[in-house]
Design an enzyme around this catalytic site. Structure first.
Site, PDB file in Angstrom:
ATOM      1  N   GLU A  50     -16.911  -4.466  24.608  1.00 13.43           N
ATOM      2  CA  GLU A  50     -16.286  -6.030  25.153  1.00 13.43           C
ATOM      3  C   GLU A  50     -15.677  -5.798  24.042  1.00 13.43           C
ATOM      4  O   GLU A  50     -14.463  -6.485  24.286  1.00 13.43           O
ATOM      5  CB  GLU A  50     -17.345  -7.411  24.648  1.00 13.43           C
ATOM      6  CG  GLU A  50     -18.570  -7.230  25.645  1.00 13.43           C
ATOM      7  CD  GLU A  50     -19.822  -7.194  25.257  1.00 13.43           C
ATOM      8  OE1 GLU A  50     -20.567  -6.692  26.047  1.00 13.43           O
ATOM      9  OE2 GLU A  50     -19.386  -6.303  24.206  1.00 13.43           O
ATOM     10  N   HIS A  90       0.553  -1.274   0.507  1.00 15.61           N
ATOM     11  CA  HIS A  90       0.007   0.066  -0.057  1.00 15.61           C
ATOM     12  C   HIS A  90       0.500   1.696   0.279  1.00 15.61           C
ATOM     13  O   HIS A  90       1.264   1.669   1.071  1.00 15.61           O
ATOM     14  CB  HIS A  90      -0.713   0.486   1.168  1.00 15.61           C
ATOM     15  CG  HIS A  90      -1.810  -1.298   1.248  1.00 15.61           C
ATOM     16  ND1 HIS A  90      -0.988  -2.711   1.379  1.00 15.61           N
ATOM     17  CD2 HIS A  90      -2.399  -1.277   1.287  1.00 15.61           C
ATOM     18  CE1 HIS A  90      -2.336  -3.042   1.339  1.00 15.61           C
ATOM     19  NE2 HIS A  90      -3.552  -2.259   1.424  1.00 15.61           N
ATOM     20  N   ASP A 141     -32.387 -17.063  30.463  1.00 13.02           N
ATOM     21  CA  ASP A 141     -32.186 -15.537  29.536  1.00 13.02           C
ATOM     22  C   ASP A 141     -31.664 -16.433  28.033  1.00 13.02           C
ATOM     23  O   ASP A 141     -32.497 -16.148  26.884  1.00 13.02           O
ATOM     24  CB  ASP A 141     -30.199 -15.457  30.198  1.00 13.02           C
ATOM     25  CG  ASP A 141     -30.516 -14.410  30.996  1.00 13.02           C
ATOM     26  OD1 ASP A 141     -31.510 -13.797  31.080  1.00 13.02           O
ATOM     27  OD2 ASP A 141     -29.094 -14.455  31.052  1.00 13.02           O
ATOM     28  N   GLY A 146     -10.626   3.825   7.412  1.00 13.83           N
ATOM     29  CA  GLY A 146     -11.058   2.457   7.721  1.00 13.83           C
ATOM     30  C   GLY A 146     -10.933   1.715   9.289  1.00 13.83           C
ATOM     31  O   GLY A 146     -11.889   1.724   9.410  1.00 13.83           O
ATOM     32  N   PRO A 156      -5.293  -5.113  11.826  1.00 12.50           N
ATOM     33  CA  PRO A 156      -6.777  -5.002  11.570  1.00 12.50           C
ATOM     34  C   PRO A 156      -7.391  -3.461  11.433  1.00 12.50           C
ATOM     35  O   PRO A 156      -7.269  -3.202  13.041  1.00 12.50           O
ATOM     36  CB  PRO A 156      -7.547  -6.100  12.375  1.00 12.50           C
ATOM     37  CG  PRO A 156      -6.081  -7.523  12.457  1.00 12.50           C
ATOM     38  CD  PRO A 156      -4.818  -6.546  12.210  1.00 12.50           C
ATOM     39  N   LEU A 157      -8.492  -3.163  11.370  1.00 16.31           N
ATOM     40  CA  LEU A 157      -8.454  -2.023  11.347  1.00 16.31           C
ATOM     41  C   LEU A 157      -9.209  -1.302  12.571  1.00 16.31           C
ATOM     42  O   LEU A 157     -10.145  -1.920  13.198  1.00 16.31           O
ATOM     43  CB  LEU A 157      -9.268  -1.210   9.942  1.00 16.31           C
ATOM     44  CG  LEU A 157      -8.678  -1.319   8.987  1.00 16.31           C
ATOM     45  CD1 LEU A 157      -9.081  -0.676   8.347  1.00 16.31           C
ATOM     46  CD2 LEU A 157      -6.643   0.259   9.191  1.00 16.31           C
ATOM     47  N   HIS A 170     -20.643 -17.220  32.958  1.00 17.84           N
ATOM     48  CA  HIS A 170     -22.035 -17.925  32.546  1.00 17.84           C
ATOM     49  C   HIS A 170     -21.886 -18.714  31.106  1.00 17.84           C
ATOM     50  O   HIS A 170     -22.034 -17.545  30.383  1.00 17.84           O
ATOM     51  CB  HIS A 170     -22.877 -16.402  32.100  1.00 17.84           C
ATOM     52  CG  HIS A 170     -23.336 -15.107  33.462  1.00 17.84           C
ATOM     53  ND1 HIS A 170     -22.018 -15.181  34.155  1.00 17.84           N
ATOM     54  CD2 HIS A 170     -24.442 -15.527  34.094  1.00 17.84           C
ATOM     55  CE1 HIS A 170     -23.165 -14.778  35.087  1.00 17.84           C
ATOM     56  NE2 HIS A 170     -24.076 -14.565  34.802  1.00 17.84           N
ATOM     57  N   ILE A 192     -10.430   8.543   0.602  1.00 19.86           N
ATOM     58  CA  ILE A 192     -10.285   7.027  -0.693  1.00 19.86           C
ATOM     59  C   ILE A 192     -10.173   5.962   0.131  1.00 19.86           C
ATOM     60  O   ILE A 192      -9.399   5.825   1.109  1.00 19.86           O
ATOM     61  CB  ILE A 192      -9.110   7.612  -1.375  1.00 19.86           C
ATOM     62  CG1 ILE A 192      -9.200   8.364  -1.833  1.00 19.86           C
ATOM     63  CG2 ILE A 192      -8.855   5.908  -2.095  1.00 19.86           C
ATOM     64  CD1 ILE A 192     -10.347   8.548  -3.123  1.00 19.86           C
ATOM     65  N   HIS A 218      -4.042   3.635  -4.027  1.00 19.03           N
ATOM     66  CA  HIS A 218      -4.606   2.759  -2.714  1.00 19.03           C
ATOM     67  C   HIS A 218      -3.395   1.438  -2.256  1.00 19.03           C
ATOM     68  O   HIS A 218      -3.149   1.210  -0.761  1.00 19.03           O
ATOM     69  CB  HIS A 218      -5.940   2.739  -2.149  1.00 19.03           C
ATOM     70  CG  HIS A 218      -5.974   1.810  -0.324  1.00 19.03           C
ATOM     71  ND1 HIS A 218      -5.744   0.876  -0.056  1.00 19.03           N
ATOM     72  CD2 HIS A 218      -6.642   2.821   0.467  1.00 19.03           C
ATOM     73  CE1 HIS A 218      -5.574   1.006   1.256  1.00 19.03           C
ATOM     74  NE2 HIS A 218      -6.566   2.350   1.352  1.00 19.03           N
ATOM     75  N   HIS A 252     -27.803 -16.580  24.905  1.00 21.90           N
ATOM     76  CA  HIS A 252     -26.423 -16.209  26.175  1.00 21.90           C
ATOM     77  C   HIS A 252     -26.542 -17.692  26.586  1.00 21.90           C
ATOM     78  O   HIS A 252     -25.512 -17.304  28.014  1.00 21.90           O
ATOM     79  CB  HIS A 252     -27.278 -15.288  27.364  1.00 21.90           C
ATOM     80  CG  HIS A 252     -27.917 -14.061  27.503  1.00 21.90           C
ATOM     81  ND1 HIS A 252     -28.465 -13.451  26.180  1.00 21.90           N
ATOM     82  CD2 HIS A 252     -27.486 -12.592  28.116  1.00 21.90           C
ATOM     83  CE1 HIS A 252     -28.477 -11.840  26.409  1.00 21.90           C
ATOM     84  NE2 HIS A 252     -27.652 -12.023  27.636  1.00 21.90           N
ATOM     85  N   HIS A 272      -1.965  -1.064   7.222  1.00 24.51           N
ATOM     86  CA  HIS A 272      -1.718  -1.405   5.648  1.00 24.51           C
ATOM     87  C   HIS A 272      -0.178  -1.208   4.859  1.00 24.51           C
ATOM     88  O   HIS A 272       0.060  -1.444   4.336  1.00 24.51           O
ATOM     89  CB  HIS A 272      -2.864  -1.416   5.233  1.00 24.51           C
ATOM     90  CG  HIS A 272      -3.526   0.064   5.075  1.00 24.51           C
ATOM     91  ND1 HIS A 272      -4.178   0.155   6.155  1.00 24.51           N
ATOM     92  CD2 HIS A 272      -2.986   0.962   4.360  1.00 24.51           C
ATOM     93  CE1 HIS A 272      -4.833   1.285   5.694  1.00 24.51           C
ATOM     94  NE2 HIS A 272      -4.462   1.989   4.342  1.00 24.51           N
ATOM     95  N   PHE A 279     -20.147 -13.462  24.810  1.00 28.37           N
ATOM     96  CA  PHE A 279     -20.085 -12.669  24.031  1.00 28.37           C
ATOM     97  C   PHE A 279     -18.488 -12.013  24.071  1.00 28.37           C
ATOM     98  O   PHE A 279     -17.635 -11.126  23.264  1.00 28.37           O
ATOM     99  CB  PHE A 279     -20.524 -10.963  24.951  1.00 28.37           C
ATOM    100  CG  PHE A 279     -21.877 -10.845  25.131  1.00 28.37           C
ATOM    101  CD1 PHE A 279     -22.682 -10.811  24.266  1.00 28.37           C
ATOM    102  CD2 PHE A 279     -23.091 -10.725  25.921  1.00 28.37           C
ATOM    103  CE1 PHE A 279     -24.440 -11.442  24.206  1.00 28.37           C
ATOM    104  CE2 PHE A 279     -23.798 -10.766  26.823  1.00 28.37           C
ATOM    105  CZ  PHE A 279     -24.923 -10.999  25.738  1.00 28.37           C
TER     106      PHE A 279
END
Length: 648
Positions: A413, A29, A471, A159, A118-119, A463, A190, A263, A475, A69, A439
């Site tokens: 989370e 990039h 729940d 991003g 990972p943006l 849990h 962009i 890019h 859950h 990137h 979660f």
């Protein structure tokens, strides 16, 4: 007389290295590094306090390239300023086992503070670093002796700000007024699909103002002096700052600048020649004149900055010897000398009390036993403290106006988990944070990043199963335990009672090469009797909990299903069928044991049944086909092995 090098020439050195490296790899990039070159000059030449000769200097400013990137930007900066990153390393950009991978990786490239790509997670790590700096400063600094005093800078792009995690972490950063966090936004309009105004029209300045940030809008990102002035203003703010820098992606490229074509792909030889002509850059690929190196070189200045801090720390140590020793221990990632005894005492207390309680409560008991001896503990929960039970008697909530060691992350989370990683990367604290197991899906990519970076982050999940009850299925975790076990270098523990819970916590605290996932029940689970030898074997991930002479089968279980397996063994014994019960709180740890130990627990020739309230597929490796390399040298199903899961 030293030749004066213009800031535009310094910026063009970044552009040239970036486009040449991407072209050599035919992958990468180039647009972002070319567009942010002047921003990098302003920060790295006029503000960033660092020492290329010692990338781990404790009081260095942290720099995070969240838009990872564009990794050739940071590689160019590290090379030019004097880090141990050679021109040969730049030429090996994006090649296997090089020091210049496609996205920056901590522990691979000297000077890289976190693995980004990972943006959104880079800015999240930066929030964690800034939070760690703030808390350490409040805990250890004394009037006239500010030994913890540095900034955290992050570069972000569109991003990063489109990713939902940016909202989670930046909202919390504003609430906690992390004033030493300064983020520079590459507003080039962009992304890979083209002009972002077709899908991203947020009023970003107003958005960050609503979080409680100081916002400096409409800065010309190609004007070094303007960016410099904005950073200077940001340092005076009493809240985090977002500097919005308007840039042209791929600046310097006559035909591709300002388009998505620059890019994520090499420019091509023809366009690179056009860039050289447009910039007046007459040097060959990967050639940097000595005078430009001299202008960029930060080694002498960095050594001076560190020497000044060393003198300051020596004075601090003379009058605050205990605090200085404690700070050094924690920044080096060392545990207290008595940690083994503390863990052993916590386990012994469980064997004495023999309590039948939920393992989430057993987890809290373990935290309570460890915390007084672990001042680096920095706990928290994603708005579920009263359910996750990650607080302890002496803990104090982190607030804007007070130091604390327990963070109310709110319903965030993913943000919580990535912030924890930033705290672990910064050093000085051992972070743990909790939510419901279901979660963990929200947190998963941050857990994976912790595993990649080998961080001592502890993720607590309560849990844990259908035992949650009323729940309902939203859950009730089914696949989550197995999926967490599949993350390489991430150890997952699902203890069955108070003793296994204490052992799991002790193991997670002592583990220095990766994260741990600790999974606990909502419902009460009975105490299981064990010998001292069996307690010692818990730390091996799996062990024989109940044995029988001439056993005819092996029941393997975890967590709340140990109770079922033990009862089943008792009923089978009454019918004259001897059964062994194996408790496997951590299959990850068990799998790393030597072959002899594993064979002693899971004896060949005995049918095996796995009992866990969840998906069954994971258990094939223990109860399915076995390879007989002693006789027929082929895959067999010799023992009528089968698997079983509790009905859902």
């Amino acid at each position: 007389m030293t030749q004066q090098i213009s800031t535009s020439t310094m910026a063009n050195a970044i552009r040239a290295l970036s486009m040449d490296a991407v072209q050599a790899a035919n992958s990468g990039h180039p647009g972002m590094p070319m567009g942010m070159a002047e921003i990098a000059v302003a920060l790295w030449q006029r503000h960033l306090r660092h020492n290329p000769s010692n990338p781990k200097w404790a009081n260095r400013d942290r720099f995070v390239l969240s838009n990872g990137h564009g990794s050739m930007l940071i590689y160019s900066l590290l090379h030019l300023t004097g880090y141990d990153l050679s021109m040969a390393d730049l030429k090996a950009f994006r090649q296997m086992h090089s020091k210049t991978p496609g996205h920056p990786e901590v522990h691979v490239t000297p000077g890289v503070e976190t693995t980004t790509g990972p943006l959104g997670q880079g800015i999240s790590n930066a929030v964690g670093m800034a939070l760690a700096e703030k808390l350490l400063a409040e805990e250890f600094n004394r009037p006239g002796a500010e030994v913890v005093d540095h900034y955290t800078y992050a570069f972000v792009g569109d991003g990063c700000l489109m990713e939902g995690i940016s909202h989670e972490v930046c909202s919390l950063a504003g609430t906690l007024r992390l004033s030493k966090l300064i983020v520079l936004y590459d507003d080039n309009g962009i992304s890979i699909d083209g002009k972002v105004d077709g899908w991203f029209r947020d009023n970003t300045p107003q958005r960050f103002e609503s979080y409680g940030w100081n916002v400096i809008p409409a800065v010309d990102g190609h004007d070094v002096d303007a960016v410099d002035a904005a950073i200077s203003a940001a340092k005076k703010a009493d809240k985090p700052t977002l500097i919005c820098c308007k840039t042209v992606i791929g600046k310097g490229s006559p035909n591709l600048a300002g388009t998505d074509k620059v890019h994520g792909a090499a420019l091509g030889e023809k366009e690179i020649a056009a860039v050289r002509e447009a910039l007046g850059w007459s040097h060959a690929p990967f050639e940097i004149p000595a005078e430009i190196y001299a202008a960029w070189d930060a080694k002498a200045k960095g050594a001076e900055l560190e020497a000044q801090w060393n003198s300051q720390f020596a004075a601090y140590s003379a009058s605050n010897a205990q605090e200085a020793a404690e700070l050094q221990r924690r920044l080096q990632g060392q545990l207290p000398a008595n940690i083994d005894a503390v863990i052993a005492n916590a386990i012994a207390a469980c064997t004495e009390k023999k309590e039948t309680i939920a393992t989430r409560k057993a987890s809290q008991n373990a935290i309570q036993a460890l915390a007084p001896s672990l001042p680096e503990f920095l706990g928290g929960s994603a708005d579920l403290t009263g359910s996750n039970l990650t607080n302890w008697k002496e803990c104090k909530a982190v607030r804007t106006d007070q130091w604390g060691n327990h963070i109310n992350y709110g319903v965030r989370e993913f943000g919580m988990s990535a912030i924890m990683n930033g705290i672990a990367l910064h050093g000085g604290y051992l972070p743990f944070g909790a939510t419901f197991l279901t979660f963990s899906d929200y947190s998963r990519n941050a857990i994976r990043m912790a595993a990649l970076m080998k961080l001592r982050s502890i993720f607590v999940f309560t849990h844990d199963s259908i035992g949650l009850g009323e729940d309902g299925p939203t859950h009730q975790s089914v696949e989550h335990v197995s999926s967490l076990r599949l993350i390489p270098n991430s150890d997952t523990w699902r203890p069955c009672d108070t003793v296994e819970s204490a052992v799991a916590w002790g193991y997670a605290v002592k583990r220095a090469d990766g994260p741990s996932n600790l999974i606990f029940s909502r419902q009460n689970l009975p105490y299981q009797e064990r010998s001292a030898a069996q307690i010692a074997d818990i730390a091996r991930g799996g062990y024989v909990l109940v044995d029988a002479a001439d056993a005819k089968a092996i029941l393997i279980a975890t967590g709340s299903e140990i109770e079922l397996a033990v009862k089943a063994a008792q009923e089978l014994a009454q019918e004259g069928i001897a059964v062994r019960v194996v408790s496997m709180p951590s299959s990850n740890v068990f799998d790393r044991q030597d072959a002899a130990y594993k064979a002693s627990v899971l004896t060949r020739g005995l049918p095996r049944v796995a009992v866990e309230a969840g998906v069954t597929d994971f258990w094939h490796k223990y109860v399915g086909l076995e390879y007989d390399n002693q006789s027929s040298n082929q895959w067999l199903w010799p023992y009528r092995s089968q698997y079983f899961a509790c009905p859902l």
